[in-house]
Design a protein around this motif. Structure first.
Motif, PDB file in Angstrom:
ATOM      1  N   VAL A   1      -5.194  -2.008  -6.408  1.00 48.75           N
ATOM      2  CA  VAL A   1      -5.998  -0.874  -6.887  1.00 48.75           C
ATOM      3  C   VAL A   1      -6.586  -0.099  -5.717  1.00 48.75           C
ATOM      4  O   VAL A   1      -6.547   1.137  -5.677  1.00 48.75           O
ATOM      5  N   LEU A   2      -7.147  -0.806  -4.742  1.00 43.23           N
ATOM      6  CA  LEU A   2      -7.711  -0.141  -3.567  1.00 43.23           C
ATOM      7  C   LEU A   2      -6.647   0.655  -2.816  1.00 43.23           C
ATOM      8  O   LEU A   2      -6.892   1.795  -2.394  1.00 43.23           O
ATOM      9  N   LEU A   3      -5.478   0.080  -2.666  1.00 40.95           N
ATOM     10  CA  LEU A   3      -4.390   0.764  -1.953  1.00 40.95           C
ATOM     11  C   LEU A   3      -3.879   1.964  -2.740  1.00 40.95           C
ATOM     12  O   LEU A   3      -3.503   2.989  -2.150  1.00 40.95           O
TER      13      LEU A   3
ATOM     14  N   GLY B   1      -3.611   7.853  -2.848  1.00 34.87           N
ATOM     15  CA  GLY B   1      -3.888   9.114  -3.524  1.00 34.87           C
ATOM     16  C   GLY B   1      -4.750  10.038  -2.694  1.00 34.87           C
ATOM     17  O   GLY B   1      -4.672  11.267  -2.830  1.00 34.87           O
ATOM     18  N   PHE B   2      -5.578   9.468  -1.834  1.00 34.80           N
ATOM     19  CA  PHE B   2      -6.435  10.278  -0.966  1.00 34.80           C
ATOM     20  C   PHE B   2      -5.633  10.858   0.192  1.00 34.80           C
ATOM     21  O   PHE B   2      -5.644  12.060   0.423  1.00 34.80           O
TER      22      PHE B   2
ATOM     23  N   ALA C   1      -4.856   7.184   5.097  1.00 32.67           N
ATOM     24  CA  ALA C   1      -5.869   6.283   4.560  1.00 32.67           C
ATOM     25  C   ALA C   1      -5.208   5.016   4.024  1.00 32.67           C
ATOM     26  O   ALA C   1      -5.729   3.901   4.178  1.00 32.67           O
ATOM     27  N   PHE C   2      -4.036   5.208   3.411  1.00 30.91           N
ATOM     28  CA  PHE C   2      -3.276   4.060   2.911  1.00 30.91           C
ATOM     29  C   PHE C   2      -2.867   3.138   4.061  1.00 30.91           C
ATOM     30  O   PHE C   2      -3.039   1.919   3.982  1.00 30.91           O
ATOM     31  N   VAL C   3      -2.332   3.718   5.132  1.00 32.82           N
ATOM     32  CA  VAL C   3      -1.893   2.915   6.279  1.00 32.82           C
ATOM     33  C   VAL C   3      -3.065   2.167   6.897  1.00 32.82           C
ATOM     34  O   VAL C   3      -2.960   0.987   7.246  1.00 32.82           O
ATOM     35  N   LEU C   4      -4.212   2.839   7.017  1.00 32.10           N
ATOM     36  CA  LEU C   4      -5.391   2.203   7.598  1.00 32.10           C
ATOM     37  C   LEU C   4      -5.853   1.024   6.753  1.00 32.10           C
ATOM     38  O   LEU C   4      -6.057  -0.087   7.264  1.00 32.10           O
TER      39      LEU C   4
ATOM     40  N   CYS D   1       6.224  13.207   7.140  1.00 34.46           N
ATOM     41  CA  CYS D   1       6.623  14.075   6.032  1.00 34.46           C
ATOM     42  C   CYS D   1       5.807  13.859   4.774  1.00 34.46           C
ATOM     43  O   CYS D   1       5.985  14.553   3.781  1.00 34.46           O
ATOM     44  N   ALA D   2       4.934  12.823   4.796  1.00 32.43           N
ATOM     45  CA  ALA D   2       4.193  12.530   3.568  1.00 32.43           C
ATOM     46  C   ALA D   2       3.192  13.644   3.261  1.00 32.43           C
ATOM     47  O   ALA D   2       2.682  14.292   4.162  1.00 32.43           O
TER      48      ALA D   2
END
Length: 326
Positions: free
Chosen positions: A71-73, A78-79, A83-86, A325-326
Motif C-alpha cells: 500500500v505504501l509503495l 502514484g506521487f 518517490a517509489f524508488v526511494l 521515461c516514467a
C-alpha cells in the motif's frame, strides 16, 4: 512488468549500498523488531491450536506486513516514480542483513585472536541458536563460519531476489516468513508442531536462492584467493547433506572454498545433535578462517548486487529507460 523489475533492480542496488554504509539500524521501530513483537503477541493466543495456530500466525503476519508495504509503495508510485524508488530502497534495506552479519562474525574473530575464548563464545551466542558454553576454539570457528555461510542465502540473496521480482513488498514477505522461522521453526518439543508450517514455507522460499548461491559463491572464490573448482566440487557432493533442503548448499560451498570440514556434533538447548559433516577440507579451523569467510561473504554479496546492476542496464537498453521515461 519490465519497468517494475527495472525499478526494483535499481532499488535493490541502492538498498545494499545503504546497508553497507549504515548497517542494520538499531531501533525498536525496525520492521523486524516489530514483526517479532507481533509474532510473540499472537503466539500467546494461537499456540494452543497447535499446527493450525502456526498456519494462522504465519498467514496473518506475512499478509499484514506485505500488504502494508504494498500500500505504501502504491501511493509512493502514484506521487512520483522517484518517490517509489526511494521508499522501495528503504524497505528493501530493512530486509537485508549483510553488514550486520559481517560485524557479528568479526566480533567473534577479534576476541579469539586475543585468546579470549569465553568472550568469543558469548559473541557467537548472539548469532547462533546452539549452545556455545564449553566450546573449544575449533568449534567456535566452525560455528561462526557456518552462520556466515547460511546467512548469505537468508540475509543477502533471498531478500534480493524477492525484492527484484516483488519489490519492497516481496522482500518484506520473505522477511516476515524468515523471522517467524527463526522464532518458532525449531524441531523441539515446544515448536515441532506449531512452527512446522513457517519452517516449511521458509524452505520453499529459499529453495531457488540456495541453489543459486552455490554458483555465485563459486564465482566469487577466485577473487578471494580460493578455488572455484573445489567450491563447486564440494557443494555438489555435500549440498544435500543437511536435514534442511537448503542450508547445506551455501555451507558446503563455503567449506570447499575455505578448505574446511564443517558440521559435526553440536548442542541445542542442552541436547546434543549429530549433524552431518560437510567438506573434505584439511584446513585447520583457526580464527583466520572466520575472516576469510567474511571476505568471501562480502565478495559474493557484491557480485549479487553487480548482477542486479548488469540486468538493469540490459533491460534499460532493450526495454526502454524506466527512470528517465516514467
Amino acid at each position: 512488468m519490465t519497468q517494475f523489475i527495472s525499478l526494483n533492480l535499481v532499488s535493490a542496488a541502492i538498498a545494499f549500498f545503504l546497508d553497507d554504509i549504515f548497517g542494520d539500524p538499531r531501533t525498536g521501530l525496525h520492521p523486524v523488531v516489530l514483526m517479532g513483537r507481533l509474532n510473540r503477541f499472537l503466539e500467546k493466543y494461537l499456540y494452543g491450536l497447535g499446527f493450525a495456530g502456526g498456519v494462522i500466525l504465519t498467514a496473518v503476519s506475512a499478509a499484514l506486513w506485505t500488504s502494508a508495504a504494498a500500500v505504501l509503495l502504491h501511493f509512493a508510485y502514484g506521487f512520483h516514480v522517484y518517490a517509489f524508488v526511494l521508499l522501495n530502497s528503504v524497505i528493501i534495506y530493512t530486509a537485508v542483513s549483510a553488514k550486520s552479519m559481517k560485524q557479528h562474525a568479526m566480533r567473534v574473530y577479534e576476541p579469539l585472536t586475543a585468546g579470549d575464548l569465553p568472550s568469543a563464545g558469548h559473541e557467537l551466542s548472539m548469532i547462533v541458536s546452539r549452545d556455545t558454553q564449553g566450546m573449544d576454539e575449533a568449534a567456535v570457528v566452525k560455528s561462526a563460519v557456518e552462520s556466515v555461510s547460511e546467512n548469505y542465502t537468508d540475509g543477502v540473496l533471498s531478500p534480493l531476489l524477492y525484492a527484484v521480482f516483488g519489490g519492497g513488498a516481496g522482500a518484506v514477505f520473505f522477511k516476515a516468513v524468515s523471522t517467524l522461522d527463526s522464532m518458532i521453526g525449531y524441531k523441539n518439543e515446544k515448536y515441532i508442531n506449531f512452527g512446522r508450517f513457517a519452517a516449511r514455507l521458509d524452505d520453499v522460499l529459499n529453495f531457488i536462492p540456495a541453489r543459486l548461491s552455490v554458483l555465485i559463491i563459486a564465482f566469487s572464490a577466485p577473487f578471494c584467493g580460493m578455488s572455484m573448482k573445489n567450491t563447486l566440487k564440494t557443494a555438489l557432493k555435500y549440498r544435500l547433506a543437511h536435514d534442511s533442503p537448503n542450508s547445506a548448499h551455501s555451507m558446503s560451498a563455503f567449506a570447499g572454498a575455505l578448505n574446511l570440514r564443517l558440521g559435526g556434533s553440536v548442542s541445542y538447548f542442552g541436547r546434543v545433535k549429530d549433524k552431518p559433516f560437510m567438506g573434505d577440507g584439511t584446513g585447520e579451523p583457526a580464527p583466520e578462517k572466520i575472516k576469510e569467510a567474511v571476505k568471501l561473504f562480502e565478495t559474493a554479496a557484491v557480485f549479487a548486487v553487480a548482477l542486479c546492476v548488469a540486468v538493469y542496464f540490459v533491460l534499460r537498453y532493450y526495454g526502454g529507460c524506466p527512470l528517465a521515461c516514467a
